[in-house]
Design a protein around this motif. Structure first.
Motif, PDB file in Angstrom:
ATOM      1  N   GLY A   1      58.821  73.719  -4.262  1.00 52.59           N
ATOM      2  CA  GLY A   1      59.831  72.939  -3.822  1.00 52.59           C
ATOM      3  C   GLY A   1      60.154  72.787  -2.015  1.00 52.59           C
ATOM      4  O   GLY A   1      60.793  72.160  -1.452  1.00 52.59           O
ATOM      5  N   ALA A   2      59.437  74.078  -1.634  1.00 54.79           N
ATOM      6  CA  ALA A   2      59.649  74.314  -0.239  1.00 54.79           C
ATOM      7  C   ALA A   2      58.354  74.402   0.301  1.00 54.79           C
ATOM      8  O   ALA A   2      57.898  74.790   1.391  1.00 54.79           O
ATOM      9  CB  ALA A   2      60.230  75.570   0.024  1.00 54.79           C
ATOM     10  N   GLY A   3      57.195  74.103  -0.313  1.00 55.02           N
ATOM     11  CA  GLY A   3      55.870  74.148  -0.095  1.00 55.02           C
ATOM     12  C   GLY A   3      55.154  75.123  -0.867  1.00 55.02           C
ATOM     13  O   GLY A   3      55.674  75.777  -1.728  1.00 55.02           O
ATOM     14  N   PRO A   4      53.834  75.281  -0.751  1.00 56.75           N
ATOM     15  CA  PRO A   4      52.948  76.312  -1.497  1.00 56.75           C
ATOM     16  C   PRO A   4      53.606  77.830  -1.196  1.00 56.75           C
ATOM     17  O   PRO A   4      53.960  78.115  -0.334  1.00 56.75           O
ATOM     18  CB  PRO A   4      51.630  75.976  -0.952  1.00 56.75           C
ATOM     19  CG  PRO A   4      51.478  74.504  -0.474  1.00 56.75           C
ATOM     20  CD  PRO A   4      52.996  74.686   0.209  1.00 56.75           C
TER      21      PRO A   4
ATOM     22  N   SER B   1      68.612  75.531  -0.974  1.00 54.66           N
ATOM     23  CA  SER B   1      68.805  74.855  -2.309  1.00 54.66           C
ATOM     24  C   SER B   1      67.637  74.150  -3.024  1.00 54.66           C
ATOM     25  O   SER B   1      67.607  73.053  -2.606  1.00 54.66           O
ATOM     26  CB  SER B   1      70.051  74.515  -2.225  1.00 54.66           C
ATOM     27  OG  SER B   1      70.293  74.051  -3.787  1.00 54.66           O
ATOM     28  N   VAL B   2      66.838  74.946  -3.603  1.00 53.00           N
ATOM     29  CA  VAL B   2      65.617  74.159  -4.251  1.00 53.00           C
ATOM     30  C   VAL B   2      65.905  73.630  -5.698  1.00 53.00           C
ATOM     31  O   VAL B   2      65.337  72.629  -5.970  1.00 53.00           O
ATOM     32  CB  VAL B   2      64.291  75.067  -4.120  1.00 53.00           C
ATOM     33  CG1 VAL B   2      63.235  74.499  -4.858  1.00 53.00           C
ATOM     34  CG2 VAL B   2      64.251  75.562  -2.777  1.00 53.00           C
TER      35      VAL B   2
ATOM     36  N   MET C   1      64.440  70.087  -9.787  1.00 53.69           N
ATOM     37  CA  MET C   1      64.070  70.629  -8.411  1.00 53.69           C
ATOM     38  C   MET C   1      64.927  69.433  -7.586  1.00 53.69           C
ATOM     39  O   MET C   1      64.926  68.118  -7.670  1.00 53.69           O
ATOM     40  CB  MET C   1      62.627  70.413  -8.188  1.00 53.69           C
ATOM     41  CG  MET C   1      61.711  71.209  -8.804  1.00 53.69           C
ATOM     42  SD  MET C   1      60.033  71.249  -8.299  1.00 53.69           S
ATOM     43  CE  MET C   1      59.364  72.561  -9.278  1.00 53.69           C
ATOM     44  N   ASP C   2      65.462  69.973  -6.554  1.00 54.14           N
ATOM     45  CA  ASP C   2      66.199  69.278  -5.682  1.00 54.14           C
ATOM     46  C   ASP C   2      65.321  69.128  -4.243  1.00 54.14           C
ATOM     47  O   ASP C   2      65.308  69.815  -3.315  1.00 54.14           O
ATOM     48  CB  ASP C   2      67.672  70.013  -5.263  1.00 54.14           C
ATOM     49  CG  ASP C   2      68.616  69.302  -4.345  1.00 54.14           C
ATOM     50  OD1 ASP C   2      68.175  68.073  -4.109  1.00 54.14           O
ATOM     51  OD2 ASP C   2      69.336  69.918  -3.770  1.00 54.14           O
TER      52      ASP C   2
ATOM     53  N   GLY D   1      69.486  80.702  -7.900  1.00 56.61           N
ATOM     54  CA  GLY D   1      69.874  80.856  -6.577  1.00 56.61           C
ATOM     55  C   GLY D   1      69.332  80.096  -5.557  1.00 56.61           C
ATOM     56  O   GLY D   1      68.088  79.663  -5.790  1.00 56.61           O
ATOM     57  N   ASP D   2      69.574  80.311  -4.319  1.00 57.11           N
ATOM     58  CA  ASP D   2      68.764  79.843  -3.168  1.00 57.11           C
ATOM     59  C   ASP D   2      67.682  80.519  -2.959  1.00 57.11           C
ATOM     60  O   ASP D   2      67.491  81.583  -3.240  1.00 57.11           O
ATOM     61  CB  ASP D   2      69.669  79.732  -2.092  1.00 57.11           C
ATOM     62  CG  ASP D   2      70.905  78.872  -1.944  1.00 57.11           C
ATOM     63  OD1 ASP D   2      70.855  77.928  -2.992  1.00 57.11           O
ATOM     64  OD2 ASP D   2      71.804  79.100  -1.104  1.00 57.11           O
TER      65      ASP D   2
END
Length: 242
Positions: free
Chosen positions: A179-182, A56-57, A93-94, A46-47
C-alpha cells in the motif's frame, strides 16, 4: 430454648456467608475442563512506519475465529488456559490514488487465514455456583497460512472508456505490495499480548471480551529494519464449556 435456636440459626447463617465469601476467591469445586469458542473479530492494524514517517495503510476489518481451550486450575481460583484458534480476518487497504493520473482504485482488500496459540493466565471470582467472572492475560503466538491482497483499479482511456485491471498476490512473497509501494514480505510468525475479561454462566456458557496488542514487527527487515508495522485485534467471544 428460643435463644438456643436463634443462636444456632445465626451460626449457620454466618457459616454460610463465610463459605460464600471463601468460594469467591477459592472455590473448592474447581476442576479442569475443555471449552469450545467462537469469536467475532475486528483487526485493528497499526500505522506503517518508515524511519520517522508513519502512514495509515489499512482500515479495521471484520473476521471470525473458531477454537478450543483447556482450563487447568493451579491454586485457589488461579488458572492457566492454553488454546488453539483458527482465524479468518479481512482488512481494507487505504490507498491514496490522488497522485495517480487517470487511475482510480475501485477496491483494495487483504484477507488472512491462520492459527493462533494463546496461553492465558487468569483468576476467576465465583459469585454463585453458576456464575463467575474471570480476568486474564497472556501471550498469543500467531502463525499465518495465507495473507493475500486483492486490488481493482479503473483507468480512464483517451476515448473516455474505463478499463478495469485486477491484481492479487501473497503478502508473504518478497515483492509484496504494502500500500506504500513494494516492500519485503510479511513474517508468517507473529506474537501479541492478550488482555480480557470473561463470564461463565449457567455452569456451561461463556461470553468474553479481549484485545490483542501487537508486540512484533510483522514486516521482514528491510533497509536495516526501517519498515515497521504491528497489528492489534479485538474479540467478542462466545463459548461452551464441557
Amino acid at each position: 430454648m428460643k435463644k438456643t435456636i436463634l443462636l444456632a440459626m445465626a451460626l449457620l447463617a454466618g457459616a454460610s456467608v463465610a463459605s460464600a465469601q471463601s468460594r469467591i476467591l477459592n472455590n473448592p469445586n474447581n476442576k479442569p475442563y475443555v471449552g469450545a469458542r467462537l469469536s467475532l473479530e475486528s483487526s485493528v492494524p497499526g500505522d506503517l512506519s518508515y524511519s520517522n514517517v508513519k502512514k495509515s495503510v489499512y482500515n479495521p476489518g471484520a473476521g471470525v475465529s473458531l477454537g478450543v481451550v483447556y482450563n487447568q486450575p493451579v491454586i485457589a481460583n488461579f488458572y492457566v488456559q492454553p488454546g488453539l484458534e483458527l482465524y479468518y480476518n479481512t482488512q481494507k487497504m487505504d490507498l491514496d490514488d490522488s497522485s495517480l493520473e487517470n487511475i482510480r482504485m475501485k477496491s483494495h482488500s487483504q484477507r488472512s487465514f491462520g492459527m493462533r496459540v494463546p496461553v492465558m493466565l487468569g483468576y476467576h471470582f465465583d459469585f454463585t455456583p453458576k456464575v463467575n467472572v474471570a480476568v486474564f492475560t497472556g501471550p498469543v503466538l500467531k502463525v499465518g497460512f495465507s495473507d493475500d491482497y486483492y486490488l481493482t483499479s479503473e483507468t480512464a482511456m483517451v476515448d473516455n472508456e474505463a478499463v478495469r485491471a485486477h491484481a492479487s498476490g501473497s503478502m508473504y512473497n518478497d515483492n509484496a505490495f504494502t500500500g506504500a509501494g513494494p516492500a519485503n514480505a510479511y513474517n508468517r510468525v507473529d506474537c501479541a499480548w492478550r488482555i480480557g475479561v470473561g463470564v461463565n454462566f449457567l455452569k456451561n456458557y461463556y461470553v468474553g471480551l479481549s484485545g490483542d496488542l501487537g508486540m512484533v514487527n510483522k514486516i521482514k527487515h528491510d533497509n536495516n529494519g526501517a519498515y515497521n508495522q504491528k497489528d492489534n485485534l479485538f474479540q467478542l467471544t462466545l463459548g461452551y464449556n464441557f
